[in-house]
Enzyme design. Structure first.
Site, mmCIF file in Angstrom:
data_model
loop_
_atom_site.group_PDB
_atom_site.id
_atom_site.type_symbol
_atom_site.label_atom_id
_atom_site.label_comp_id
_atom_site.label_asym_id
_atom_site.label_seq_id
_atom_site.Cartn_x
_atom_site.Cartn_y
_atom_site.Cartn_z
ATOM 1 N N HIS A 20 19.235 8.952 15.342
ATOM 2 C CA HIS A 20 18.816 7.555 15.231
ATOM 3 C C HIS A 20 17.299 7.435 15.418
ATOM 4 C CE1 HIS A 20 19.030 3.246 15.493
ATOM 5 N NE2 HIS A 20 18.534 3.252 16.701
ATOM 6 N N ASP A 28 5.734 15.604 -2.323
ATOM 7 C CA ASP A 28 5.412 16.206 -3.606
ATOM 8 C C ASP A 28 4.845 17.608 -3.408
ATOM 9 O OD1 ASP A 28 2.642 15.991 -2.955
ATOM 10 O OD2 ASP A 28 2.493 14.044 -3.946
ATOM 11 N N HIS A 99 -2.695 5.875 2.666
ATOM 12 C CA HIS A 99 -2.228 7.269 2.717
ATOM 13 C C HIS A 99 -2.668 7.978 4.002
ATOM 14 C CE1 HIS A 99 -0.507 10.839 0.991
ATOM 15 N NE2 HIS A 99 -1.648 11.499 1.045
ATOM 16 N N TYR A 121 1.190 10.387 -5.098
ATOM 17 C CA TYR A 121 1.572 9.666 -3.876
ATOM 18 C C TYR A 121 3.066 9.353 -3.812
ATOM 19 C CZ TYR A 121 -3.463 9.052 -3.446
ATOM 20 O OH TYR A 121 -4.811 9.279 -3.342
ATOM 21 N N ASN A 123 5.240 10.732 -2.053
ATOM 22 C CA ASN A 123 5.779 11.122 -0.749
ATOM 23 C C ASN A 123 6.440 9.935 -0.064
ATOM 24 O OD1 ASN A 123 4.215 13.636 -1.058
ATOM 25 N ND2 ASN A 123 2.507 12.251 -0.785
#
Length: 129
Positions: A20, A28, A99, A121, A123
């Site tokens: 949890h 990437d 980012h 981007y 990810n």
């Protein structure tokens, strides 16, 4: 022997250890390496597999409470691409952040799955519910 679902034993093991509010990164091919967290590299060639492939595969048995992505993902990709990620995360709150801030979260993750994705981007950090 497993016949359905995730067949990769390393990914199965990693998913079994997420509890949890723990986080898991799907990244990437160019995403930096963090030596302090387990990284499972499943990249084969450019775009095989993609972040979305992994996301679709694990959503069947992984309850996602929240997801984090870089703001740059929305800026650098077509609206249809962004929509495909939102569709795969249907029902999940998605937070976008710079980012640089996104990468600060990575060291707290249980693990990282590196794909062959070349999408800028793409990810994503998944927080378990």
């Amino acid at each position: 022997m497993l016949k359905t679902g995730i067949l990769n034993p390393a990914i199965n093991s990693l998913l079994s250890r997420v509890r949890h509010t723990n986080t898991l990164v799907i990244a990437d091919r160019g995403f930096p390496f963090w030596p302090q967290i387990e990284t499972i590299d499943i990249s084969l060639i450019d775009d095989v597999p993609r972040v979305l492939d992994v996301l679709h595969a694990i959503r069947a048995n992984f309850v996602v409470g929240r997801a984090f992505m870089a703001e740059e993902f929305r800026q650098k990709n077509f609206p249809a691409t962004v929509d495909s990620f939102l569709g795969a995360l249907q029902g999940v709150e998605v937070s976008y952040e710079p980012h640089v801030e996104f990468k600060r979260r990575v060291s707290q993750a249980i693990g990282l799955i590196r794909t062959g994705d070349t999408l800028q981007y793409s990810n994503i950090i998944l927080e378990s519910a």
